[in-house]
Design a protein around this motif. Structure first.
Motif, PDB file in Angstrom:
ATOM      1  N   GLY A  64       0.840  -1.366  -0.010  1.00  8.58           N
ATOM      2  CA  GLY A  64       0.144  -0.148  -0.225  1.00  8.58           C
ATOM      3  C   GLY A  64       0.714   1.216  -0.029  1.00  8.58           C
ATOM      4  O   GLY A  64       0.005   2.287   0.275  1.00  8.58           O
ATOM      5  N   LEU A  65       1.929   1.216  -0.687  1.00 10.92           N
ATOM      6  CA  LEU A  65       2.872   2.418  -0.377  1.00 10.92           C
ATOM      7  C   LEU A  65       2.452   3.599  -1.548  1.00 10.92           C
ATOM      8  O   LEU A  65       2.330   4.698  -1.041  1.00 10.92           O
ATOM      9  CB  LEU A  65       4.350   1.921  -0.924  1.00 10.92           C
ATOM     10  CG  LEU A  65       5.366   3.165  -1.129  1.00 10.92           C
ATOM     11  CD1 LEU A  65       5.480   3.551   0.470  1.00 10.92           C
ATOM     12  CD2 LEU A  65       6.685   2.589  -1.797  1.00 10.92           C
ATOM     13  N   GLY A  66       1.712   3.063  -2.605  1.00 10.56           N
ATOM     14  CA  GLY A  66       0.915   3.975  -3.471  1.00 10.56           C
ATOM     15  C   GLY A  66       0.173   4.800  -2.954  1.00 10.56           C
ATOM     16  O   GLY A  66      -0.256   5.964  -3.080  1.00 10.56           O
ATOM     17  N   ASP A  67      -0.817   4.163  -1.832  1.00  9.98           N
ATOM     18  CA  ASP A  67      -1.889   5.015  -1.083  1.00  9.98           C
ATOM     19  C   ASP A  67      -1.112   6.140  -0.474  1.00  9.98           C
ATOM     20  O   ASP A  67      -1.582   7.166  -0.319  1.00  9.98           O
ATOM     21  CB  ASP A  67      -2.790   4.167  -0.280  1.00  9.98           C
ATOM     22  CG  ASP A  67      -3.586   3.286  -1.318  1.00  9.98           C
ATOM     23  OD1 ASP A  67      -4.222   4.196  -2.234  1.00  9.98           O
ATOM     24  OD2 ASP A  67      -4.071   2.191  -0.899  1.00  9.98           O
ATOM     25  N   ARG A  68      -0.056   5.614   0.384  1.00 12.43           N
ATOM     26  CA  ARG A  68       0.669   6.654   1.438  1.00 12.43           C
ATOM     27  C   ARG A  68       0.989   7.908   0.409  1.00 12.43           C
ATOM     28  O   ARG A  68       1.112   8.858   0.866  1.00 12.43           O
ATOM     29  CB  ARG A  68       1.987   6.057   1.715  1.00 12.43           C
ATOM     30  CG  ARG A  68       1.549   5.010   2.941  1.00 12.43           C
ATOM     31  CD  ARG A  68       2.755   4.321   3.412  1.00 12.43           C
ATOM     32  NE  ARG A  68       2.751   3.238   4.328  1.00 12.43           N
ATOM     33  CZ  ARG A  68       2.475   3.531   5.769  1.00 12.43           C
ATOM     34  NH1 ARG A  68       2.673   4.833   6.156  1.00 12.43           N
ATOM     35  NH2 ARG A  68       2.052   2.685   6.551  1.00 12.43           N
TER      36      ARG A  68
END
Lengths: 428, 321
Positions: free
Chosen positions: A64-68
């Protein structure tokens, strides 16, 4: 004295009544206003149109790095994270997602896309492609969002509370900059450098514009032969003095109107900005101008203007046509250009040896010294010596020019050679 | 000397390449109309500029209206119309004239009154058009000349110096100028003008000074100059064509030095030994039917040509402008 006043009055009134003077004098403050308001307006437009967040994130990290990153790009949890599209894919689907994203960018659906994968987590490597790839600012914001997201992700992996991580990694740094020179700390950095440069440029413009006005005025009197009538009433010295003072007064009036309206605009910037539907700029970096600087500015303007005005008048008296005038004025113009050429190096480093020398030479001092003064502290004795030098040079130039003027005003035909000029000076 | 409007004593002006004026002395009586005559490049304008203290002579003294010409305030009592006319083109006529008057020390109110008087007088202001509020470059050349002339006289000067005033004037303005000169003289003003047009000088001037190549050729009252140059010229008209006897008399070199033969009208110049009375007796003795026999004075134009031509040849100078 009464006659000197008559000449001054004519020079002043005829110029002030001229419609170009009125246009330029009114246009000046408008120009100032645009310069002041435009950057604020543009930067606001820029913020509104900030398309940094208008990208697609292809997230193959599986954590979920993209969301961060998306959250950070849009100004934190309170921001509109929907502006950024996050596509979570499996590592083997990245190539397909990229080609699809490329098509979308080409179709102007998105500005660009960011690819995050296992390499991003292990070696901090990511790739970006987009229309704005050459914009340093935008790349910087994406990088910093990514850096902060990665940091948050790692801290969480180490077992920190997500909310604490959020609070800890959301840092905003503000840094003020101040120059330190050989003479110690001085000036307030970029603000006063720009102010100094503006002052130098204004002085330069004034001397060039009004010096040329003197040249044209003398030439007009000579070519129309009005000079013959006038010198049968007043001496050439009175005529020259009246012309220089009258035109100088016009210059001072124009500067006063410009500076006055610039200050007024600054005072009333908030109502103006509100009218334009913009928030008032919080801190416009207007440096404090000490009264000493103002006094020195006025002195340098008067002396510098007098120096060059006399030279331009001499050139006008030497020649009999506009074409000759352009050529004969070149040495004088070169002296002026010489001083403005050094304005930039002096602005960058006002305490260098070059800056010192250029600010001492009487021909460039009127432009360069005020600029240095607004950037760094100049010892009073250095200032006094420079002012004395400029004053002496001004007196010498007025003396020489008065003699050339006396002889040249009633001489027509060929331009004098240097030898003839020397004879004029002797015989006058 | 105190009744001189202008007295020059031995003034000399050298420029780098030549002597513009050499040892010039002259007196202009108060209330006179005085002509400074000479060919182009004679030194007239240089002399005038020295009188006006625009340039200083290398030697000699100049006394104007009883004081040295360097005396403060003297310029306010002089009016000067330069040879090359010119005005500030972009200036309004009335403002320009007020400026010129103020330069001569006239206060604004007096100047305005006189400007209106002059504009009316020279027909620059009428019921339908007031040229006083126009800009100079909207005026025709003739009108600009009038404006310049007004500027010369606004301060009611005692001595008026006109440098080649008739050059470039149309006939109407030339007449206006002559009328004004006569009126100025009537009011006791002194008028000096330079010209190379001898007709005007002969009709207008009380006294003249002829200069050439910087040297004075002659000066004095016009009548005195003309009688001094009376060369016993004779105008002769005959009834019918001259007989051979009459022709023989006219060709006698003992009597006649020069003859302008127009068949029945002759202008004769007596030779040194010739006597006009003797000539008349001989002509009648030869049977000539004399219609007119008159001793005539040479015109200023002739004197000018004779003297200046001679001086030029004597000195063998190139006569640069």
């Amino acid at each position: 004295m009464a006659k000197l006043w008559t000449v001054i009055k004519r020079e002043f009134l005829e110029r002030v009544r001229n419609k170009w003077f009125i246009v330029v004098t009114i246009f000046g403050p408008v120009f100032f206003g645009v310069i002041m308001v435009l950057p604020a307006y543009l930067s606001m437009r820029g913020m509104r149109d900030a398309k940094v967040s208008d990208i697609r994130i292809i997230d193959a990290t599986g954590v979920g790095l993209g969301d961060r990153v998306a959250t950070r790009l849009n100004g934190g949890p309170m921001g509109d994270a929907a502006a950024t599209q996050v596509v979570v894919v499996a590592p083997n689907e990245v190539a397909a997602a990229e080609s699809l994203a490329t098509k979308d960018v080409m179709a102007k659906l998105r500005r660009g896309y960011l690819v995050l994968d296992s390499l991003t987590l292990q070696q901090q490597k990511a790739s970006y492609a987009g229309r704005n790839a050459s914009s340093l600012n935008e790349m910087e914001s994406i990088q910093s969002a990514l850096r902060s997201a990665l940091l948050g992700q790692r801290l969480e992996r180490e077992g920190l509370d997500p909310r604490r991580v959020e609070a800890l990694t959301r840092l905003k740094v503000q840094m003020s900059s101040e120059r330190i020179t050989d003479k110690g700390r001085g000036g307030s950095g970029i603000g006063s450098a720009i102010f100094g440069f503006l002052i130098a440029f204004l002085l330069y413009m004034m001397i060039v514009l009004y010096g040329q006005a003197i040249l044209r005025g003398v030439l007009e009197e000579k070519t129309t032969r009005v000079a013959e009538v006038i010198v049968s009433s007043v001496s050439t010295d009175v005529l020259l003095a009246g012309k220089v003072i009258g035109v100088g007064a016009v210059g001072l009036l124009q500067q006063a109107i410009w500076l006055g309206s610039a200050v007024a605009l600054y005072q009333f910037r908030e109502p103006i900005f509100l009218k334009l539907g913009m928030p008032a700029m919080p801190n416009l970096p207007l440096p404090q101008v000490p009264p000493m600087l103002i006094v020195a500015l006025v002195l340098f303007f008067i002396l510098g203007y007098g120096l060059y005005a006399a030279l331009f008048a001499a050139v006008g008296a030497m020649v009999s046509s506009q074409e000759d005038a352009n050529q004969a004025a070149q040495p004088v113009v070169m002296l002026l250009v010489f001083s403005i050429i050094f304005a930039q190096p002096v602005m960058i480093n006002p305490s260098s040896r070059l800056a010192e020398i250029v600010s001492w030479v009487p021909f460039s001092a009127p432009v360069i010294m005020p600029m240095r003064m607004s950037a760094i502290q100049i010892p009073w004795y250095e200032l006094a010596a420079t002012l004395t030098g400029v004053a002496l040079t001004c007196a010498l130039s007025v003396w020489l020019s008065a003699r050339i003027y006396r002889v040249g005003l009633l001489m027509y035909g060929k331009r004098p050679s240097l030898r003839e000029l020397a004879r004029w000076i002797r015989q006058a | 000397m105190t009744d001189s409007a202008l007295a020059l004593r031995g003034i000399t002006k050298r420029f780098a390449e030549h002597v513009a004026v050499r040892e010039l002395s002259l007196d202009v009586p108060r209330g006179a109309v005085y002509g400074l005559l000479g060919p182009n490049g004679a030194g007239k304008t240089t002399t005038i500029r020295m009188i006006l203290n625009v340039i200083a002579p290398d030697a000699g003294t100049i006394t104007v209206l009883g004081t040295p010409n360097t005396a403060p305030g003297l310029l306010d009592r002089l009016g000067y119309l330069p040879e090359e006319r010119g005005l500030y083109k972009k200036m309004q006529v009335r403002r320009l004239l007020r400026f010129l008057a103020e330069l001569k020390g006239v206060d604004a109110r007096t100047a305005d009154r006189r400007i209106d008087e002059w504009l009316d007088r020279l027909a620059l202001r009428g019921p339908e058009k007031d040229w006083g509020s126009a800009k100079v470059d909207e005026l025709s050349r003739g009108m600009q000349q009038k404006v310049q002339f007004i500027g010369t006289l606004l301060h009611d000067p005692e001595l008026i110096i006109l440098d080649e005033p008739f050059s470039g004037l149309d006939p109407i303005n030339a007449q206006a100028l002559k009328d004004t000169v006569v009126e100025l003289k009537r009011r006791g003003k002194t008028v000096i003008f330079s010209t190379h047009l001898m007709d005007n000088a002969e009709r207008l001037c009380d006294s003249v000074c002829i200069i050439a190549h910087g040297d004075k050729v002659l000066d004095g009252a016009v009548a005195a100059v003309k009688s001094a140059h009376q060369r016993r010229n004779v105008a002769l008209s005959l009834e019918g064509a001259p007989s051979s006897e009459v022709t023989a008399v006219l060709q006698d070199p003992a009597l006649i030095w020069k003859m302008d033969d127009n068949n029945r009208y002759f202008e004769l110049e007596m030779s040194a030994s010739g006597d006009p009375q003797h000539l008349l007796r001989r002509l009648i003795g030869a049977g000539a039917q004399v219609q007119r026999f008159e001793l005539i004075q040479p015109s200023l134009h002739q004197i000018f040509l004779d003297r200046v031509g001679a001086a030029g040849v004597e000195e063998g100078m190139s006569g640069h402008g």
